[in-house]
Design a protein around this motif. Structure first.
Motif, PDB file in Angstrom:
ATOM      1  N   MET A   1       0.839  -1.190   0.000  1.00 41.71           N
ATOM      2  CA  MET A   1       0.000   0.000   0.000  1.00 41.71           C
ATOM      3  C   MET A   1       0.878   1.246   0.000  1.00 41.71           C
ATOM      4  O   MET A   1       1.874   1.313   0.711  1.00 41.71           O
ATOM      5  CB  MET A   1      -0.924  -0.017   1.223  1.00 41.71           C
ATOM      6  CG  MET A   1      -1.951   1.104   1.251  1.00 41.71           C
ATOM      7  SD  MET A   1      -3.002   0.996   2.720  1.00 41.71           S
ATOM      8  CE  MET A   1      -3.779  -0.593   2.421  1.00 41.71           C
ATOM      9  N   SER A   2       0.485   2.242  -0.799  1.00 38.16           N
ATOM     10  CA  SER A   2       1.268   3.468  -0.900  1.00 38.16           C
ATOM     11  C   SER A   2       1.198   4.288   0.382  1.00 38.16           C
ATOM     12  O   SER A   2       0.208   4.244   1.110  1.00 38.16           O
ATOM     13  CB  SER A   2       0.765   4.313  -2.073  1.00 38.16           C
ATOM     14  OG  SER A   2       0.901   3.622  -3.292  1.00 38.16           O
ATOM     15  N   ALA A  28      -2.335   3.697   6.821  1.00 39.38           N
ATOM     16  CA  ALA A  28      -3.083   2.562   6.273  1.00 39.38           C
ATOM     17  C   ALA A  28      -4.361   2.353   7.080  1.00 39.38           C
ATOM     18  O   ALA A  28      -4.349   2.351   8.314  1.00 39.38           O
ATOM     19  CB  ALA A  28      -2.220   1.315   6.318  1.00 39.38           C
ATOM     20  N   GLN A  56      -0.096   7.843  -7.745  1.00 34.26           N
ATOM     21  CA  GLN A  56      -0.032   6.748  -6.782  1.00 34.26           C
ATOM     22  C   GLN A  56      -1.353   5.993  -6.662  1.00 34.26           C
ATOM     23  O   GLN A  56      -1.743   5.570  -5.579  1.00 34.26           O
ATOM     24  CB  GLN A  56       0.370   7.295  -5.401  1.00 34.26           C
ATOM     25  CG  GLN A  56       1.771   7.865  -5.357  1.00 34.26           C
ATOM     26  CD  GLN A  56       2.092   8.463  -4.006  1.00 34.26           C
ATOM     27  OE1 GLN A  56       2.224   9.670  -3.846  1.00 34.26           O
ATOM     28  NE2 GLN A  56       2.234   7.615  -2.991  1.00 34.26           N
ATOM     29  N   ASN A  57      -2.055   5.802  -7.764  1.00 32.26           N
ATOM     30  CA  ASN A  57      -3.289   5.015  -7.780  1.00 32.26           C
ATOM     31  C   ASN A  57      -4.360   5.627  -6.877  1.00 32.26           C
ATOM     32  O   ASN A  57      -4.938   4.963  -6.021  1.00 32.26           O
ATOM     33  CB  ASN A  57      -3.006   3.561  -7.367  1.00 32.26           C
ATOM     34  CG  ASN A  57      -4.082   2.606  -7.857  1.00 32.26           C
ATOM     35  OD1 ASN A  57      -4.854   2.916  -8.766  1.00 32.26           O
ATOM     36  ND2 ASN A  57      -4.143   1.434  -7.233  1.00 32.26           N
ATOM     37  N   GLN A 142     -11.606   1.932  -8.524  1.00 30.52           N
ATOM     38  CA  GLN A 142     -10.774   1.311  -7.491  1.00 30.52           C
ATOM     39  C   GLN A 142      -9.427   2.037  -7.368  1.00 30.52           C
ATOM     40  O   GLN A 142      -9.117   2.950  -8.124  1.00 30.52           O
ATOM     41  CB  GLN A 142     -10.588  -0.180  -7.761  1.00 30.52           C
ATOM     42  CG  GLN A 142     -11.905  -0.944  -7.832  1.00 30.52           C
ATOM     43  CD  GLN A 142     -11.715  -2.407  -8.154  1.00 30.52           C
ATOM     44  OE1 GLN A 142     -10.688  -2.840  -8.673  1.00 30.52           O
ATOM     45  NE2 GLN A 142     -12.721  -3.217  -7.837  1.00 30.52           N
ATOM     46  N   ASP A 144      -5.831   2.815  -4.344  1.00 32.40           N
ATOM     47  CA  ASP A 144      -5.301   2.745  -2.987  1.00 32.40           C
ATOM     48  C   ASP A 144      -5.861   3.832  -2.074  1.00 32.40           C
ATOM     49  O   ASP A 144      -5.849   3.683  -0.852  1.00 32.40           O
ATOM     50  CB  ASP A 144      -3.769   2.878  -3.019  1.00 32.40           C
ATOM     51  CG  ASP A 144      -3.105   1.678  -3.680  1.00 32.40           C
ATOM     52  OD1 ASP A 144      -3.664   0.573  -3.575  1.00 32.40           O
ATOM     53  OD2 ASP A 144      -2.040   1.857  -4.305  1.00 32.40           O
ATOM     54  N   LEU A 145      -6.321   4.939  -2.663  1.00 31.76           N
ATOM     55  CA  LEU A 145      -6.814   6.054  -1.862  1.00 31.76           C
ATOM     56  C   LEU A 145      -7.947   6.744  -2.598  1.00 31.76           C
ATOM     57  O   LEU A 145      -7.844   7.028  -3.792  1.00 31.76           O
ATOM     58  CB  LEU A 145      -5.690   7.071  -1.605  1.00 31.76           C
ATOM     59  CG  LEU A 145      -6.092   8.375  -0.906  1.00 31.76           C
ATOM     60  CD1 LEU A 145      -6.455   8.122   0.558  1.00 31.76           C
ATOM     61  CD2 LEU A 145      -4.957   9.407  -0.996  1.00 31.76           C
ATOM     62  N   TYR A 171     -12.440   1.383  -0.437  1.00 29.03           N
ATOM     63  CA  TYR A 171     -11.051   1.815  -0.550  1.00 29.03           C
ATOM     64  C   TYR A 171     -10.321   1.568   0.759  1.00 29.03           C
ATOM     65  O   TYR A 171     -10.905   1.728   1.834  1.00 29.03           O
ATOM     66  CB  TYR A 171     -10.974   3.313  -0.892  1.00 29.03           C
ATOM     67  CG  TYR A 171     -11.193   3.607  -2.351  1.00 29.03           C
ATOM     68  CD1 TYR A 171     -10.115   3.824  -3.206  1.00 29.03           C
ATOM     69  CD2 TYR A 171     -12.484   3.646  -2.880  1.00 29.03           C
ATOM     70  CE1 TYR A 171     -10.324   4.084  -4.554  1.00 29.03           C
ATOM     71  CE2 TYR A 171     -12.695   3.903  -4.225  1.00 29.03           C
ATOM     72  CZ  TYR A 171     -11.608   4.116  -5.061  1.00 29.03           C
ATOM     73  OH  TYR A 171     -11.810   4.363  -6.397  1.00 29.03           O
ATOM     74  N   PRO A 172      -9.052   1.191   0.705  1.00 31.59           N
ATOM     75  CA  PRO A 172      -8.299   0.959   1.940  1.00 31.59           C
ATOM     76  C   PRO A 172      -8.018   2.227   2.728  1.00 31.59           C
ATOM     77  O   PRO A 172      -7.788   2.185   3.933  1.00 31.59           O
ATOM     78  CB  PRO A 172      -7.001   0.300   1.458  1.00 31.59           C
ATOM     79  CG  PRO A 172      -6.862   0.718   0.027  1.00 31.59           C
ATOM     80  CD  PRO A 172      -8.261   0.831  -0.499  1.00 31.59           C
ATOM     81  N   GLN A 173      -8.008   3.374   2.046  1.00 33.18           N
ATOM     82  CA  GLN A 173      -7.786   4.673   2.676  1.00 33.18           C
ATOM     83  C   GLN A 173      -8.661   5.694   1.972  1.00 33.18           C
ATOM     84  O   GLN A 173      -8.930   5.572   0.783  1.00 33.18           O
ATOM     85  CB  GLN A 173      -6.313   5.098   2.567  1.00 33.18           C
ATOM     86  CG  GLN A 173      -5.331   4.208   3.314  1.00 33.18           C
ATOM     87  CD  GLN A 173      -3.915   4.350   2.771  1.00 33.18           C
ATOM     88  OE1 GLN A 173      -3.588   3.790   1.737  1.00 33.18           O
ATOM     89  NE2 GLN A 173      -3.089   5.104   3.458  1.00 33.18           N
TER      90      GLN A 173
END
Length: 217
Positions: A1-2, A28, A56-57, A142, A144-145, A171-173
């Motif tokens: 994860m970024s 995270a 960064q996605n 979708q 990472d953030l 989303y994870p963040q």
């Protein structure tokens, strides 16, 4: 994860500094709500974050939504993944979408309650329907953030809660500019309060209440 961090970041309008300098890090698993009255710097901070982190996605749901009115709901959601396909596939999808794309996008649209509108031009939708299309698009994209600016402002109570749950679980963040304090406290793990372009509050949601946040307004 970024890893997502700002250090001594500033934003200017002409020669006037309108934000910062400020530093913050999105850990995270964090869902951060940006709160503060209109003009406090929430949208400016989101824009700065996107400019710094877009490689960064990161997915962005802007307050203006960015929908193409002449295209169908389906095609507006499909745009969330344009960069993952070859140009010829995207062009062909305008005329005859692939069945798996139709099925995947319809499932998302059903989840936000507008599956029956999938072939309707976005220009014919109400404000709440348009906001749900934009939500479906970032969920389809979708990443990472998620950065979202007032993502449920046009929705009523149950709909707003449902879409907020989808966005924060999808989303994870996430960093979301919010005007609804109850929703911010319910769905975000951290509250960052802004005033005059500066961070004046940064605390876990569980340590706060809507009453304690009123001083920011």
């Amino acid at each position: 994860m970024s890893d997502f961090a700002l250090k001594d970041a500033e934003a200017h309008y002409g020669a006037t500094r309108v934000l910062g300098p400020l530093s913050m890090r999105i850990a995270a698993g964090e869902r951060v709500a940006l709160i503060g009255k209109s003009g406090a710097g929430k949208s400016t901070l989101l824009s700065l974050m996107f400019d710094r982190w877009q490689a960064q996605n990161v997915a962005l749901m802007p307050q203006a939504l960015g929908l193409v009115d002449t295209l169908s709901v389906f095609h507006n959601v499909y745009m969330g993944r344009l960069d993952r396909h070859r140009w010829w596939r995207n062009l062909a999808t305008l005329a005859k979408p692939w069945r798996r794309d139709i099925d995947e996008i319809k499932a998302l649209l059903d989840e936000v309650g507008i599956g029956e509108k999938r072939w309707t031009p976005c220009g014919e939708l109400s404000g709440g329907q348009r906001q749900r299309v934009a939500a479906a698009r970032v969920l389809y994209q979708q990443g990472d953030l998620l950065l979202a600016d007032e993502p449920v402002s046009a929705l009523d109570g149950p709909q707003a809660s449902h879409v907020m749950a989808m966005l924060t679980e999808g989303y994870p963040q996430a960093v979301l500019a919010m005007h609804d304090l109850e929703l911010a406290l319910a769905f975000c793990t951290r509250i960052v309060g802004l005033k005059d372009g500066a961070i004046v509050l940064d605390a876990p949601s569980e340590a706060l209440s809507s009453a304690t946040l009123q001083d920011l307004y």
